[in-house]
Design an enzyme around this catalytic site. Structure first.
Site, mmCIF file in Angstrom:
data_model
loop_
_atom_site.group_PDB
_atom_site.id
_atom_site.type_symbol
_atom_site.label_atom_id
_atom_site.label_comp_id
_atom_site.label_asym_id
_atom_site.label_seq_id
_atom_site.Cartn_x
_atom_site.Cartn_y
_atom_site.Cartn_z
ATOM 1 N N ASP A 151 13.794 3.077 25.929
ATOM 2 C CA ASP A 151 12.404 2.692 25.927
ATOM 3 C C ASP A 151 12.396 1.234 26.369
ATOM 4 O O ASP A 151 13.411 0.548 26.306
ATOM 5 C CB ASP A 151 11.794 2.873 24.525
ATOM 6 C CG ASP A 151 10.275 2.915 24.605
ATOM 7 O OD1 ASP A 151 9.650 3.454 23.678
ATOM 8 O OD2 ASP A 151 9.725 2.441 25.612
HETATM 9 C C1 GLC Z 1 6.462 1.949 26.017
HETATM 10 C C2 GLC Z 1 6.497 3.317 25.375
HETATM 11 C C3 GLC Z 1 7.098 4.376 26.255
HETATM 12 C C4 GLC Z 1 6.702 4.090 27.676
HETATM 13 C C5 GLC Z 1 7.418 2.823 28.091
HETATM 14 C C6 GLC Z 1 6.981 2.360 29.479
HETATM 15 O O1 GLC Z 1 6.813 0.965 25.090
HETATM 16 O O2 GLC Z 1 7.098 3.394 24.078
HETATM 17 O O3 GLC Z 1 6.614 5.655 25.816
HETATM 18 O O4 GLC Z 1 7.074 5.155 28.528
HETATM 19 O O5 GLC Z 1 7.240 1.762 27.171
HETATM 20 O O6 GLC Z 1 5.643 1.999 29.455
#
Ligand code: GLC
Length: 737
Positions: A263
């Protein structure tokens, strides 16, 4: 002349030979593993390491020297997010990235219809392909453990079997477009509060029986090409480089051959990231969240620091070859896949898909007559009403905005008010009724009491003159509502809606309440409101879906993918102490263990207000007595449960028949019953169909911590046939030898 012919022949021949000498990694007729091996053999160590981390906010590098393209990623689970700037988190404000917003995944789960999941994956896959994405960052399947989790709207409910069945077709169809799914957030990201570091502890039984199955299905059945590590820790180690979750369970046991992506900001340690199975580090806080200047992307944990450890021999070269091989495999499946279909954007078929998924996911929670022996309030028969008042901020609010990374820029958005006007025309009038402010990240919206009072008074005044009132309320995508990055701060409806409901009902008992949300809410007013509809976040065609169901054009067939506890402490996660939820800000223990959702309500005999699997219809269904093919089954055999379901009402509909299994006596505690099969059957009025379910020993197993393996104990079991987890229409006892 002869020489000319000869030189022509020579040229043709050399062209032919050259064509034959296309490097293996570029040759799509070659097996993908041969292409991976060939590309790897041509790459320098620096080029391999460059594959393993971000080069911008939503891309990771390819190999420019070899013509191997970069990997283009994009959110999210409900539609393809608008373009983000290359090097900061702002939107690029392009004019070519407005898309179709599909219903939120709680709505998809509420259809209980794998065909809707396939329809979803096809449509969103075509849009992601058209937008030239290689990875779509979804779907999300974190289990709904508490109604306070800000991101439940992005996931598929409280039951591992329902989430497992409902995520697979989405992944399969999405990937047919040459776009990788990225099942997320692996694992145990079941709240937003302290999500970046909370250290989750739970039993292996709870991990394997509740929190892993949907991810396992996504990998083993869905074939997801990538998976996203979650922000939180599990047993002291960050999930994005967690040896047990990544090396042991995902890559060894599940034989995952794809790419683990963090993430955004989920990596925290180079050595662990190198040896514990992380493949691509995105958006790390070392630098990537600010700007290129302060730190470059080369400072990411899996960038220069990793290269240094490799050169010093402090981590094995095999780690980089494994990572690079997986990333090359992903690139050959996506960016370098020339067989990909062309994709499409905002087509009539995508709008039809969004509308159909909404139509099948909307859940009719309650539909009572207003006066004794009267007709239920729904569906709304236009001939019976002249003045229909629509009330509510959510009747006009753009609910595709906000909510965090799943937010979308839409080309079209049919609001509930517009959808209702399309059917009821000028019978419809509107009053806002309450205000919810703008979806601002990081702060709860405070609405001035005088504003709240004024809006409520206006709506109540208008309600006195109306024949029928439709209140479109619920939650929204503001921070501390249904939104990433924070949990809800109250279980009841926000923005003064409870007062509004009571005052509207007092002046006009013909009140229909539509809740647009991704979470359960407290309903102290439930006995006053004759008709209640759980409407979800329905996306671009939401207004049409809602009007289709409220008008009776469509007979509602959705059922709840999660329970509605009467009060918060009736929910397992909230029945213990702070350590159980939300944790002590460092550590959290899932003390309800395997008893999540209806497993808690059934086993502890604490009835939910609306049960998992509950959903009404405008018709009624009768179930025959279920019959078993035998009284005893062997461990390697199957037991067939057969029954007939009849549409005993006057309108066509679809009924979701559920089969739960209970283990009467076991050496360990087990839930009273667990969902193991379901089917959705379409029935014309008066039509009857036979349904059968095959129970196997796998349906009877529990995860045995002593042997760290699945186990089934011979003995007495029960098969429960239900229209919901509590509306049990038949019980069939049987024995496992
Ligand atoms: C965010 C989310 C994730 C997302 C990523 C990119 O923090 O937790 O679900 O795909 O970052 O935006």
């Amino acid at each position: 002349m002869r020489t000319k012919l000869f030189s022509l022949a020579l040229c043709a021949c050399s062209l032919f030979v050259n064509a034959q000498q296309k490097p293996v990694y570029q040759d799509e007729t070659q097996p993908i593993e041969a292409r991976v091996k060939d590309a790897l053999s041509r790459m320098t160590l620096e080029e391999k390491v460059a594959l393993c981390h971000a080069q911008s906010k939503f891309t990771s590098a390819g190999v420019p020297r070899l013509g191997i393209p970069q990997v283009m990623m994009s959110d999210g689970p409900h539609g393809v997010r608008a373009e983000i700037n290359w090097n900061d988190w702002g939107y690029a404000n392009q004019t070519n990235d407005s898309i179709t917003a599909f219903p939120a995944l709680t709505c998809l789960a509420a259809t209980w219809n794998p065909e809707m999941s396939a329809l979803y994956g096809t449509a969103i896959g075509e849009e992601a392909r058209y937008r030239e994405k290689d990875v779509l960052l979804g779907p999300g399947v974190n289990i709904y453990r508490t109604p306070m989790n800000g991101r439940n709207f992005e996931y598929m409910g409280e039951d591992p079997y329902l989430a497992s069945v409902m995520c697979v077709p989405y992944i399969q169809e999405l990937q047919k477009n040459g776009v990788a799914a990225c099942i997320k957030h692996y694992a145990l990201n079941n709240q937003e509060l302290w999500r970046g570091h909370i250290d989750v502890y739970l039993s292996d039984r709870a991990l394997y029986e509740i929190y892993l199955p949907a991810f396992k299905a996504a990998i083993e059945k869905g074939g997801s090409w990538t998976i996203m590590g979650s922000y939180n820790k599990y047993r002291g180690q960050h999930a994005c480089h967690n040896e047990q979750l990544l090396n042991n369970i995902l890559k060894r046991d599940w034989k995952f051959d794809g790419v683990v992506i963090t993430d955004w900001g989920g990596a925290h340690d180079t050595y662990e990231a190198a040896v514990n199975g992380l493949d691509i580090e995105m958006g790390s806080y070392t630098n990537g969240l600010t700007s290129e200047s302060a730190f470059t992307y080369h400072d990411y944990y899996l960038a220069n620091p990793y290269l240094k450890l490799l050169k010093e021999g402090k981590v094995p070269m095999s780690t980089i070859d494994d990572k690079a091989s997986r990333i090359l495999r992903l690139i050959f499946r996506t960016a370098m896949n020339t067989k990909k279909p062309l994709g499409a954007l905002c087509t009539e078929s995508h709008y039809a898909a969004a509308r159909e998924i909404g139509n099948e996911g909307i859940v009719l929670l309650k539909n009572a007559p207003v006066v004794k022996k009267g007709n239920p309030l729904l569906p709304i028969d236009a001939s019976r009403y002249n003045k229909i008042l629509v009330v509510g901020d959510n009747a006009t609010r753009m609910l595709n905005q906000g909510g965090g990374s799943s937010e979308l820029k839409v080309k079209d958005m049919i609001s509930p008010l517009a959808g209702l006007k399309a059917i009821y025309g000028d019978k419809i009038s509107f009053a806002q009724g309450y205000a919810a402010g703008r979806p601002m990240y990081g702060r709860a919206d405070e609405i001035a009491p005088e504003v709240e009072d004024k809006l409520r008074a206006e709506a109540v005044e208008k309600a006195k003159e109306a024949d029928l009132v439709i209140l479109v309320g619920g939650l929204n995508k503001n921070h501390f509502q249904d939104c990433e990055g924070g949990d809800r701060q109250q279980y009841g409806l926000p923005f003064g809606q409870e007062k509004l409901i009571n005052e509207l009902q007092a002046v006009n008992p013909n009140l229909v309440l539509v809740l647009l949300s991704g979470n359960a809410v407290e309903m102290p007013w439930v006995d006053k409101v004759p008709a209640i509809v759980q409407g979800w976040y329905l996306g671009s065609m939401g207004g049409y879906s809602l009007a289709d169901v409220l008008s009776g054009k469509v007979n509602p067939s959705g059922k709840l993918p999660f329970s509605f506890p009467k009060k918060l402490t009736d929910c397992g996660a909230h029945a213990f102490d702070e350590l159980s939820y939300p944790g002590d800000s460092i550590k959290e223990e899932y003390k309800e263990d395997i008893l999540v959702g209806y497993r808690w309500h059934d086993t502890k005999k604490i009835p939910a207000l609306f049960a998992f699997g509950h959903g009404l219809s405008y018709t009624s269904y009768s179930y025959s007595k279920p019959m078993a093919s035998a009284k005893v089954m062997n461990a390697d055999g199957t037991l067939t449960i057969t029954l007939k379901v009849k549409n005993s009402g006057s309108v066509a509909g679809k009924e979701i028949v559920q089969l739960y299994v209970g283990d009467d006596k076991c050496s360990v505690i087990r839930p009273q019953k667990e969902l193991k099969h379901f089917t959705k059957v379409a029935l014309q009025p008066g039509e009857e169909k036979e349904i059968s379910f095959q129970i196997t020993a796998d349906d009877l197993k529990f995860f045995d911590e002593a042997t760290h393996d699945w186990k089934v104990e011979p003995g007495k079991f029960k098969a429960y046939i239900g229209a919901s987890s509590t509306d049990i229409r038949g019980i069939v006892p049987f024995e496992l030898k």
